[in-house]
Design a protein around this motif. Structure first.
Motif, PDB file in Angstrom:
ATOM      1  N   SER A   2       0.840  -1.198   0.000  1.00 23.86           N
ATOM      2  CA  SER A   2       0.000   0.000   0.000  1.00 23.86           C
ATOM      3  C   SER A   2       0.871   1.242   0.000  1.00 23.86           C
ATOM      4  N   ASP A 113      -2.881   4.842  -2.465  1.00 21.84           N
ATOM      5  CA  ASP A 113      -3.941   3.944  -2.022  1.00 21.84           C
ATOM      6  C   ASP A 113      -4.744   4.599  -0.903  1.00 21.84           C
ATOM      7  N   TYR A 114      -4.023   5.357  -0.051  1.00 20.09           N
ATOM      8  CA  TYR A 114      -4.665   6.098   1.035  1.00 20.09           C
ATOM      9  C   TYR A 114      -4.062   7.500   1.063  1.00 20.09           C
ATOM     10  N   GLN A 334     -12.763  10.627   8.232  1.00 23.21           N
ATOM     11  CA  GLN A 334     -12.789   9.964   6.924  1.00 23.21           C
ATOM     12  C   GLN A 334     -13.779  10.689   6.019  1.00 23.21           C
ATOM     13  N   ASN A 340     -10.952   6.242   1.291  1.00 18.80           N
ATOM     14  CA  ASN A 340      -9.498   6.136   1.466  1.00 18.80           C
ATOM     15  C   ASN A 340      -8.848   7.503   1.673  1.00 18.80           C
ATOM     16  N   ILE A 388      -5.886   3.448   9.221  1.00 18.69           N
ATOM     17  CA  ILE A 388      -5.355   3.031   7.917  1.00 18.69           C
ATOM     18  C   ILE A 388      -4.565   1.733   8.063  1.00 18.69           C
TER      19      ILE A 388
END
Length: 484
Positions: A2, A113-114, A334, A340, A388
Motif C-alpha cells: 500500500s 492507495d490512502y 474519513q 481512502n 489506515i
C-alpha cells in the motif's frame, strides 16, 4: 503493498507519517508531500517573537530525517485532487507542483492507495485589507519567519522606548472571524513581561483587541473551571491577569482594515472605530486552501471533498445554535464520498463554530472560528494512521475514534519567559466541544477535568514540552512513548 500519501508536514502530517512508518513493514510506502523544507514546533513561535529563542531552536530540516527513517518526501504543494484517477491513470492521484530549487515549477501526478490531508489552514491575511506581516507596523507570529520579523520590529521599538519614546502596542485578532486567540494571548503576556525586563513598561500602553464577546472565550464558548479552591469563569481569570499586568482590552471587535499604525474595526454594537498603535501583532483569519477536485472524466467534484476545509464524517446539516450537539463532530476524519481519504488536525471542515455565533447590528459576523490546536491535531493524526493500518491489515471497521466532543485537551499558555521569573497559564478542558446535555450546570464541561493554574510551574512545563516534542518529532529512541 500500500502507498500512503500525506499532505503536509506540520503536527498532524508529521505525527501520521511517524506512526505509519513505525508500525508498517517496509513493503508499504509512506510519502510526505509538503512545500515546507523544515519541521517547526509552532507553539514556540511565541518565544521567537520576543527574542528568547532562535528559529533554529524550534525547527529542523525534514529531508535528512525522512531519508533516515525511510519516509518518502517531495517538497511540493498539492494543486488538484483526483480521487477516481483520470483517463490516463486508473489509480487515484493528486497533482503536485515542486517548490524546491532543483525542480521548481515542475508538476507530477502522485498516485496513492490512502491519502491523509494534513495541509492545515491558509493564513488568510488578504481577508483583512492592509494586514500583511511586516507592513503598516503590523506583524504575525504564525510562522517562525513572521516571528523573527516581529521580534526585530519590537526590539527596535524597545530601543526607542529606552530613549524616552512613549508607544502603544496592539495585540489580538486581525479579522472578525479569526481563530487562535490563545496564541495572541500568549504573545501579549510575553511582550508585557519583556517590557518590564527592559525597564520600559512605563513607556507603553498595551492593548488587547479581539473578536471574542468576552475575555477568555478563546473560540470555545469560554469555560467554567476550578482555580485553586475556587470555581471561576475563564473570563474572570483572563480579566484578573490583564488587570494585574495593566493590559487594556477591546472585545467584540472585528478588525476590517489596517493602515500605517491604524486598525479599523467594527463592534457588535454596529459602531465603527479606529485604534492607533506603534506595533501590532494581529492573528489573521484562517481559511481552506481553495483546492479543486475532479472525477475520472475531469468533471469538477470539489463539493464532494471540500467545504472550505475537507469534508469528513461530521454532520454538516445547517441548524440553529440551540440544536448544535457534540454528536455533530467527526470521530474518524474519513471523507464520506471517498473512504481512502482522511483529514485530521486543522484540515477538516468543522460542522459549526464552538462559541455561540454573534452578529453585529450591521449584519457582520464577529465571532471566533473554532480553534484546533496541537494536542487534538496530534491525537486525530494518530487515530487516522491507526485506522489506515487496520484497513491494510484487513479490518473492515474503523475502531479508532476521537471526537472533539469527547476529547480533552491541555493547554499551557506562556505568560512570560524566564527560569525564575517566567510564568504560564495552564488550562485543561474536557470536553473540547462543550456538551451541554451531559454537563448542563458547568457550561458543558466536566468540572474536575477542567481547571486552570497560573505560575512559574507553567513556564517550566511548557519549556519541558518544547524539548520533549522536538525530541519526539525527530523520532529519537522511544519517541512514541511521549503522548500526543
Amino acid at each position: 503493498m500500500s502507498k500512503i500519501v500525506i499532505l503536509g508536514a506540520g503536527i498532524s502530517g508529521h505525527v501520521a507519517a511517524a506512526h505509519l512508518r513505525r508500525k508498517l513493514s517496509k513493503e508499504h510506502e509512506v510519502l510526505v508531500v509538503s512545500p515546507n523544507s523544515n519541521y517547526q514546533w509552532i507553539p514556540s513561535n511565541i518565544w521567537v517573537g520576543i527574542g528568547r529563542m532562535k528559529s533554529e531552536q524550534i525547527l529542523f530540516p525534514l529531508t535528512p530525517l525522512y531519508k533516515r527513517k525511510n519516509i518518502g518526501y517531495k517538497q511540493a504543494k498539492v494543486t488538484t485532487f483526483h480521487p477516481e484517477g483520470d483517463v490516463e491513470l486508473e489509480k487515484p492521484f493528486i497533482n503536485i507542483e515542486y517548490v524546491n530549487d532543483e525542480k521548481k515549477g515542475q508538476t507530477e501526478k502522485v498516485s496513492y492507495d490512502y491519502l491523509i490531508n494534513a495541509t492545515g489552514p491558509k493564513l488568510a491575511f488578504d481577508m483583512t485589507e492592509g494586514l500583511k506581516p511586516g507592513t503598516n507596523k503590523a506583524y504575525s507570529v504564525c510562522t517562525y519567519t513572521h516571528a523573527e520579523h516581529a521580534w526585530h520590529a519590537l526590539n527596535d521599538l524597545i530601543q526607542e522606548m529606552k530613549q524616552g519614546k512613549k508607544v502603544k502596542i496592539l495585540i489580538g485578532t486581525g479579522h472578525a472571524k479569526s481563530t487562535c486567540q490563545g496564541a495572541a494571548f500568549e504573545y501579549i503576556l510575553n511582550v508585557e513581561q519583556e517590557l518590564r525586563r527592559y525597564n520600559v513598561r512605563d513607556k507603553a500602553e498595551v492593548v488587547w483587541i479581539a473578536n471574542e464577546h468576552q475575555l477568555g472565550d478563546f473560540g470555545m464558548d469560554g469555560m467554567l473551571l476550578t482555580y485553586g479552591n475556587n470555581i471561576m469563569k475563564s473570563s474572570e481569570m483572563v480579566e484578573m491577569v490583564f488587570e494585574d499586568r495593566g493590559i487594556k482590552w477591546i472585545i467584540g471587535a472585528g478588525v476590517n482594515k489596517i493602515e500605517d499604525g491604524i486598525a479599523h474595526y467594527e463592534t457588535l454594537d454596529g459602531e465603527y472605530h479606529t485604534e492607533t498603535y506603534d506595533f501590532a501583532m494581529l492573528i489573521p483569519a484562517f481559511s481552506g486552501h481553495g483546492f479543486k477536485a475532479f472525477d475520472k472524466n475531469n468533471e469538477d467534484i470539489t463539493e464532494k471533498l471540500f467545504k472550505g476545509f475537507m469534508l469528513v464524517d461530521a454532520d454538516y446539516t445547517p441548524k440553529p445554535y440551540e440544536e448544535w450537539s457534540v454528536q455533530d463532530w467527526p470521530e474518524t476524519y474519513q471523507n464520506p464520498s471517498y473512504k481512502n481519504i482522511f483529514a485530521p488536525g486543522i484540515a477538516f471542515a468543522p460542522p459549526h463554530a464552538i462559541s455561540k455565533p454573534r452578529v453585529s447590528k450591521n449584519g457582520t459576523t464577529i465571532s471566533p472560528a473554532p480553534p484546533r490546536t496541537g494536542m487534538p491535531s496530534g491525537i486525530t493524526a494518530k487515530l487516522v494512521a491507526d485506522n489506515i493500518i487496520d484497513i491494510i491489515k484487513g479490518k473492515k471497521e474503523l475502531y479508532h475514534k476521537g471526537s472533539l466532543g469527547n476529547m480533552g485537551a491541555a493547554c499551557i499558555a506562556s505568560a512570560g519567559y524566564g527560569m525564575t521569573k517566567g510564568s504560564g497559564v495552564s488550562i485543561t478542558t474536557y470536553p473540547i466541544v462543550p456538551d451541554y446535555q451531559k454537563y448542563p450546570d458547568t457550561q458543558g464541561r466536566q468540572l474536575n477535568k477542567t481547571f486552570g493554574e497560573i505560575g512559574l510551574a507553567g513556564h517550566w512545563l511548557k519549556l519541558a514540552l518544547h524539548y520533549a516534542f522536538i525530541y519526539k518529532a525527530k523520532m529519537k529512541p522511544f519517541w512514541w512513548l511521549i503522548p500526543e
